[in-house]
Enzyme design. Sequence first.
Site, short mmCIF file in Angstrom:
data_model
loop_
_atom_site.label_atom_id
_atom_site.label_comp_id
_atom_site.label_asym_id
_atom_site.label_seq_id
_atom_site.Cartn_x
_atom_site.Cartn_y
_atom_site.Cartn_z
N ASN A 15 -34.18 -2.52 -20.79
CA ASN A 15 -33.79 -2.47 -22.20
C ASN A 15 -32.36 -2.90 -22.48
O ASN A 15 -31.73 -2.39 -23.40
CB ASN A 15 -33.98 -1.05 -22.73
CG ASN A 15 -35.37 -0.54 -22.49
OD1 ASN A 15 -36.35 -1.24 -22.70
ND2 ASN A 15 -35.48 0.69 -22.02
N ASP A 58 -44.11 -11.56 -17.13
CA ASP A 58 -45.51 -12.01 -17.12
C ASP A 58 -46.12 -11.99 -18.52
O ASP A 58 -46.71 -12.98 -18.95
CB ASP A 58 -46.33 -11.12 -16.19
CG ASP A 58 -46.02 -11.38 -14.73
OD1 ASP A 58 -46.32 -12.49 -14.26
OD2 ASP A 58 -45.48 -10.49 -14.06
N ASP A 73 -59.26 10.43 -34.12
CA ASP A 73 -58.01 11.09 -33.75
C ASP A 73 -57.11 11.12 -34.98
O ASP A 73 -56.85 10.08 -35.60
CB ASP A 73 -57.34 10.34 -32.60
CG ASP A 73 -58.26 10.20 -31.41
OD1 ASP A 73 -58.15 10.99 -30.47
OD2 ASP A 73 -59.12 9.29 -31.45
N ASN A 87 -61.47 12.68 -30.40
CA ASN A 87 -61.60 14.14 -30.24
C ASN A 87 -60.99 14.89 -31.43
O ASN A 87 -60.71 16.08 -31.33
CB ASN A 87 -60.94 14.60 -28.94
CG ASN A 87 -59.43 14.36 -28.93
OD1 ASN A 87 -58.94 13.47 -29.62
ND2 ASN A 87 -58.71 15.13 -28.14
N TYR A 142 -39.89 -8.04 -8.71
CA TYR A 142 -40.50 -8.35 -7.42
C TYR A 142 -41.77 -9.17 -7.66
O TYR A 142 -42.53 -8.91 -8.60
CB TYR A 142 -40.86 -7.08 -6.66
CG TYR A 142 -39.66 -6.33 -6.12
CD1 TYR A 142 -38.69 -6.99 -5.37
CD2 TYR A 142 -39.50 -4.98 -6.36
CE1 TYR A 142 -37.59 -6.31 -4.87
CE2 TYR A 142 -38.40 -4.29 -5.87
CZ TYR A 142 -37.45 -4.96 -5.13
OH TYR A 142 -36.36 -4.29 -4.64
N VAL A 144 -45.13 -7.49 -8.36
CA VAL A 144 -45.21 -6.61 -9.53
C VAL A 144 -45.43 -7.44 -10.79
O VAL A 144 -44.89 -8.54 -10.94
CB VAL A 144 -43.94 -5.76 -9.66
CG1 VAL A 144 -43.99 -4.88 -10.90
CG2 VAL A 144 -43.74 -4.91 -8.40
N SER A 170 -40.56 0.77 -21.53
CA SER A 170 -41.34 1.85 -20.90
C SER A 170 -42.62 2.12 -21.67
O SER A 170 -43.61 2.56 -21.10
CB SER A 170 -40.53 3.15 -20.86
OG SER A 170 -39.66 3.16 -19.77
N HIS A 195 -40.79 11.77 -20.91
CA HIS A 195 -41.06 10.35 -20.74
C HIS A 195 -42.42 10.09 -20.12
O HIS A 195 -43.23 9.30 -20.63
CB HIS A 195 -39.95 9.74 -19.89
CG HIS A 195 -40.00 8.26 -19.75
ND1 HIS A 195 -40.60 7.62 -18.70
CD2 HIS A 195 -39.50 7.28 -20.54
CE1 HIS A 195 -40.47 6.32 -18.84
NE2 HIS A 195 -39.81 6.07 -19.94
N ASP A 248 -43.29 8.65 -12.50
CA ASP A 248 -42.39 8.84 -13.64
C ASP A 248 -41.73 10.22 -13.56
O ASP A 248 -41.43 10.70 -12.47
CB ASP A 248 -43.21 8.69 -14.93
CG ASP A 248 -42.41 8.13 -16.08
OD1 ASP A 248 -41.53 8.86 -16.58
OD2 ASP A 248 -42.65 6.99 -16.50
N PRO A 293 -53.15 19.47 -24.72
CA PRO A 293 -54.57 19.46 -25.11
C PRO A 293 -55.16 18.07 -25.26
O PRO A 293 -56.37 17.90 -25.10
CB PRO A 293 -54.57 20.21 -26.45
CG PRO A 293 -53.17 20.13 -26.95
CD PRO A 293 -52.30 20.13 -25.73
N ASP A 294 -54.33 17.06 -25.54
CA ASP A 294 -54.85 15.70 -25.72
C ASP A 294 -54.97 14.95 -24.40
O ASP A 294 -55.34 13.77 -24.38
CB ASP A 294 -53.96 14.92 -26.68
CG ASP A 294 -54.76 14.05 -27.66
OD1 ASP A 294 -56.00 14.01 -27.54
OD2 ASP A 294 -54.14 13.42 -28.54
#
Length: 639
Positions: free
Chosen positions: A485, A523, A326, A407, A497, A500, A547, A393, A360, A368-369
Amino acid sequence: MWRYLSTIAVVLGLGVILFPQQPVHRTKPGPEVYSAKYETTSKLALLEQDVKLTDELCRSQCAIDFTTMLGQIEGGEPVTNVLKNMRNHHEKMDVLVWSKRGQTWEQGIKSGELPPSYKEQAATYLKEAKTTVDGGKIYQSPKFGAGHHVYFVQGTPSTHGQDSLIGVIHQDVLAQVTDHQMKNLRLEPYPNENRWKVKAVETNTLNEKIVDHPEDNQGTSHYQQNEVVVRFKMDPTEAQLSQIKKEIHATSAQKLGYTYVFRTSDRDAKSLIAYFAKWNVVYVEPHFLYMTNDYYDDQERTDSNSSNTNSDSNQTPVSSNFMPNDNLYQRYQWNLPLIETLQGWQLNRGANNVIVAVVDTGVDMAHPDLQGQLLPGYNVISGNDNPQDDVGHGTHVTGVISALVNNQLGVAGMTWFNKVLPVKVLDQTGAGSTYSVAQGIIWATDHGAKVMNLSLGNYADSGFLHDAIQYAYDKDVALIAASGNDNTEQPGYPAAYPEVFAVAAIDSQNEKAPFSNYGDYIDVTAPGVTIASTYPNNQYAALSGTSMASPHVTALAALIRSANPNLKNTDVYEIMRKSAQDLGDKGHDKYFGYGVIDVVKALEMAKQDTAPLSYWPQDLARQLHLVPKKYAGSLGLEK
């Protein structure tokens, strides 16, 4: 009950961090190190760095595209067709000119028109470019223009030097990234943009709050002024529902699962919460705001699990010295080597029956990618099957997970074969309601997702959102979320939570990002600074934030479930915690969690014959830790 009146701005978990020229070794990164002034300065520096790298990505990809076009022309394809096809697929190429050596650029074959406001500057640089390429050298001009009308001129000679290609490239992506990151890095106050009728309050004190400075975003929540979310212990009858609508002057009443969202014309959230107290409800809370298609039906899911499933088991293994071809990988993707992704590919590269949902802003379905990597998704905002990204985003997050690998184009994702299920729950401003986020989570769960990325959040503990999270968790979905952030210890949701898996962000030096939220609920941590990935309209961009860290962990969860489909979501969580490389204080800490993810070690653990026991001690500890914070406001506990 009024603890819920903390307004929530669900912000896309983008963050910012500065690459230090001389790494500073910190043992306890946090607010005692990252002052508000330092944090803001670092974010501004990172914003500048993200824009600069996005400029480089654009120029690098354009240079490759020019070489490709010249190769097609040398191969005998008509010049006019080559130029037209490139401009059809790359809107940023305003003008392309092919000419023979010795000709002026005006004498060449042209496709497109010069930008009217900057025609003179463009013509000057085109003349310089033509002189340079006739001398056998590649040319790139400085940027010119302003705002969303910024351009540069590219020039590339053919291999034999007898002809060349020059063009004017429109770099509106730079303004898009700037606007995007100003919001998502909290470098400007919460953007109302007249799209939402919202109210801001302090999450813990519930006092109304005026947000007129970026630092005011910390601990601030937003909610719809004239709406509430209600879950009844027993659903109201039609007669009772009509009575409720009449008494509160409801203009709408939506139902999702067991929960209703009521909107009124003349009553505020406080009044509505008081009204519903008499209706024997499980909870009533403000309708919080979160920021930043063919349906995939049962038959399609059956097909994806068939013997034709594309998985690592029936693909040629990669060699120990494999390097993706790539074209943006080696120069820009520092993040994948840091977590040993390439070595991990020798163990597993994914399976397309382990579906990853990206909840999202949607995804650029034509990038294309990403071709062949996307499943038919859903747009909760419009209520249709077109989850097209109008922000950027979600496309960026998706590229981190599943951009095509090897590719000879753009960037490499972390998984080769896992398919992404795009679900648009945030609108063109990067914001979405609790209802839309909850609906997206439930839809993705019902349509085959085994792993889910949630790069969004706020500071209000919404029962409505938690119900949706619990639904997905009980269906064995591994839920991964960005921590936020604001460099704050205040828990953000859904990351905090217990169902999660919460992700913080680090830079290329394994240092905590100054923007990254922290706390005992974290975590693990993952790369989240100046991450190169896909962007709408066939483009690439560098963005920073939790994110961007979260999809690295989401991709790892998908690889783990691909390597061992028998693992439960709790087993996946345990493997990622146990396999992480420790950072900061020994063992779990509130800045890095259990450490930075390690793809190789995680996949080695996943391939063990016996699935590990559930990581219940840590899950229980997280739940117990959050209890006093959750009820502090109503019980009068010290925070």
